[in-house]
Design an enzyme around this catalytic site. Structure first.
Site, mmCIF file in Angstrom:
data_model
loop_
_atom_site.group_PDB
_atom_site.id
_atom_site.type_symbol
_atom_site.label_atom_id
_atom_site.label_comp_id
_atom_site.label_asym_id
_atom_site.label_seq_id
_atom_site.Cartn_x
_atom_site.Cartn_y
_atom_site.Cartn_z
ATOM 1 N N GLY A 31 0.807 -1.209 0.000
ATOM 2 C CA GLY A 31 0.000 0.000 0.000
ATOM 3 C C GLY A 31 0.841 1.260 0.000
ATOM 4 O O GLY A 31 2.012 1.251 -0.339
ATOM 5 N N LEU A 33 0.561 3.738 -2.083
ATOM 6 C CA LEU A 33 1.001 3.643 -3.470
ATOM 7 C C LEU A 33 1.477 4.983 -4.022
ATOM 8 O O LEU A 33 0.891 6.026 -3.753
ATOM 9 C CB LEU A 33 -0.134 3.106 -4.336
ATOM 10 C CG LEU A 33 -0.746 1.768 -3.906
ATOM 11 C CD1 LEU A 33 -1.813 1.339 -4.895
ATOM 12 C CD2 LEU A 33 0.327 0.688 -3.768
ATOM 13 N N HIS A 34 2.543 4.926 -4.816
ATOM 14 C CA HIS A 34 3.041 6.090 -5.549
ATOM 15 C C HIS A 34 3.094 5.743 -7.033
ATOM 16 O O HIS A 34 2.673 4.648 -7.450
ATOM 17 C CB HIS A 34 4.401 6.544 -5.013
ATOM 18 C CG HIS A 34 5.441 5.466 -4.947
ATOM 19 N ND1 HIS A 34 5.946 4.835 -6.071
ATOM 20 C CD2 HIS A 34 6.067 4.887 -3.895
ATOM 21 C CE1 HIS A 34 6.846 3.945 -5.725
ATOM 22 N NE2 HIS A 34 6.929 3.943 -4.404
ATOM 23 N N GLY A 36 5.400 4.873 -8.975
ATOM 24 C CA GLY A 36 6.136 3.652 -9.300
ATOM 25 C C GLY A 36 5.245 2.430 -9.221
ATOM 26 O O GLY A 36 5.256 1.567 -10.120
ATOM 27 N N HIS A 37 4.440 2.332 -8.148
ATOM 28 C CA HIS A 37 3.500 1.218 -8.037
ATOM 29 C C HIS A 37 2.493 1.238 -9.188
ATOM 30 O O HIS A 37 2.176 0.196 -9.777
ATOM 31 C CB HIS A 37 2.714 1.317 -6.726
ATOM 32 C CG HIS A 37 3.525 1.147 -5.483
ATOM 33 N ND1 HIS A 37 3.769 2.178 -4.611
ATOM 34 C CD2 HIS A 37 4.142 0.056 -4.958
ATOM 35 C CE1 HIS A 37 4.485 1.741 -3.593
ATOM 36 N NE2 HIS A 37 4.738 0.464 -3.785
ATOM 37 N N GLU A 150 12.124 -2.972 -10.123
ATOM 38 C CA GLU A 150 13.553 -3.261 -10.033
ATOM 39 C C GLU A 150 14.256 -2.422 -8.974
ATOM 40 O O GLU A 150 15.426 -2.676 -8.676
ATOM 41 C CB GLU A 150 14.224 -3.067 -11.393
ATOM 42 C CG GLU A 150 13.786 -4.096 -12.424
ATOM 43 C CD GLU A 150 14.506 -3.966 -13.756
ATOM 44 O OE1 GLU A 150 15.167 -2.916 -13.966
ATOM 45 O OE2 GLU A 150 14.402 -4.881 -14.582
ATOM 46 N N GLN A 155 15.408 -8.010 -3.607
ATOM 47 C CA GLN A 155 14.121 -8.675 -3.409
ATOM 48 C C GLN A 155 13.672 -9.387 -4.675
ATOM 49 O O GLN A 155 13.205 -10.535 -4.636
ATOM 50 C CB GLN A 155 13.075 -7.654 -2.985
ATOM 51 C CG GLN A 155 11.658 -8.194 -2.941
ATOM 52 C CD GLN A 155 10.663 -7.133 -2.518
ATOM 53 O OE1 GLN A 155 10.498 -6.882 -1.338
ATOM 54 N NE2 GLN A 155 10.016 -6.498 -3.494
ATOM 55 N N SER A 188 8.048 5.047 -1.018
ATOM 56 C CA SER A 188 7.191 5.532 0.060
ATOM 57 C C SER A 188 8.007 6.228 1.137
ATOM 58 O O SER A 188 7.508 7.106 1.851
ATOM 59 C CB SER A 188 6.405 4.363 0.670
ATOM 60 O OG SER A 188 5.565 3.759 -0.289
ATOM 61 N N ARG A 189 9.273 5.861 1.259
ATOM 62 C CA ARG A 189 10.113 6.443 2.305
ATOM 63 C C ARG A 189 10.536 7.876 2.001
ATOM 64 O O ARG A 189 10.978 8.586 2.906
ATOM 65 C CB ARG A 189 11.361 5.579 2.508
ATOM 66 C CG ARG A 189 11.068 4.198 3.074
ATOM 67 C CD ARG A 189 12.299 3.357 3.122
ATOM 68 N NE ARG A 189 12.027 2.045 3.709
ATOM 69 C CZ ARG A 189 12.885 1.043 3.714
ATOM 70 N NH1 ARG A 189 14.073 1.208 3.169
ATOM 71 N NH2 ARG A 189 12.564 -0.109 4.262
#
Length: 285
Positions: A31, A33-34, A36-37, A150, A155, A188-189
């Site tokens: 969640g 979301l920005h 990029g998402h 990416e 991850q 998000s950070r």
């Protein structure tokens, strides 16, 4: 757009799509979301008849010193943005649905080697939490295509290895990092950066891309490039977690056989941990 909270409702929707031979693409998120998402969602829509986006803040991937409760939750705004993009379903399970017996009794998935370095070293147990929840979500959604950014390069490689090792029937697709005009990777950070820090933050990308070019042109060796990046970041007030220049497949040191390399960086600016990466191609030896 359906908002699905239970596994039984998700499986009912999935059964209906399967009966019509529809393809499904899946975008797992936590969640907040920005853009990029949302770009991942747009890519997913180009690949499949239906797109499922999960929104689940996964407690299993948070460490003891990482505040799960402070993770930003913007569910209503997220759903509005996803509905505007034509997403078929948002899957929003609770921790009780994902981990009905609690975290202590949850069967877990660990991807050895690649999970133990870089972010895995500084955040012990993080990738076990990621691999476990993503494996469960794959089994719940059963997507033909699974879309990841990416920016979280390690991850992505962990998940690819898990899918290969466990013979999970989904194609994992990485989408290029979405960036602000000054090069800062969207995250998000970033909202935690103050005005001065936001001006400094793009130095990660600028230094990284310059160093990639220097390695390719052989004006710097990987070791020299790593030292250069560390010096620039330190001089600009970053507290470095790691700077690594690796083989992009194994995340191990570059060898004579390496064709695709990657620079991976994690560094704190104030209390905000930023990560980024940039790939490069080495000439044939």
């Amino acid at each position: 757009m359906q908002i699905i909270y239970s596994l039984s409702d998700l499986r009912s929707a999935r059964q209906e799509w399967r009966a019509s031979n529809a393809t499904v693409a899946f975008v797992p998120t936590m969640g907040n979301l920005h853009q990029g998402h949302l770009n991942l969602v747009k890519a997913a829509k180009r690949m499949a008849s239906h797109v499922v986006v999960s929104i689940f803040v996964n407690p299993m991937q948070f460490g003891a010193n990482e505040d799960l409760d402070k993770y930003p939750r913007t569910f209503e705004a997220d759903c509005k943005a996803l509905e505007e993009l034509g997403v078929s379903a948002v899957f929003a399970p609770t921790p009780a649905i994902m981990y009905p017996n609690g975290l202590a009794q949850q069967t877990s998935v660990e991807v050895p080697g690649i999970s133990d370095v870089l972010c895995g070293e500084s955040r012990p147990g993080h990738f076990k939490g990621v691999a476990t929840v993503v494996c469960k979500l794959f089994n719940m959604v059963e997507p033909q295509f699974s879309i990841f950014g990416e920016k979280d390069f390690q991850q992505l490689q962990v998940i690819r290895q898990m899918v290969a090792d466990l013979s999970i029937n989904t194609e994992v697709i990485g989408i290029a990092t979405e960036r602000a005009d000054d090069g800062l990777a969207l995250s998000s950070r970033n909202q935690y950066l103050n005005t001065e820090q936001r001006v400094v933050a793009p130095i990660i990308y600028q230094t990284m891309t310059q160093s990639c070019q220097a390695i390719v042109e052989q004006t710097l060796s990987p070791d020299q490039a790593q030292s250069h990046i560390e010096r620039i970041l330190t001089e600009n007030g970053f507290e470095i977690d790691y700077v690594a220049i690796c083989d992009s497949d194994s995340l191990q040191s570059i060898t004579q056989e390496t064709q695709q390399g990657v620079i991976l960086i994690a560094a704190f600016l104030g209390t905000t941990r930023l990560i980024d990466n940039h790939r490069f191609t080495l000439s044939a030896k």
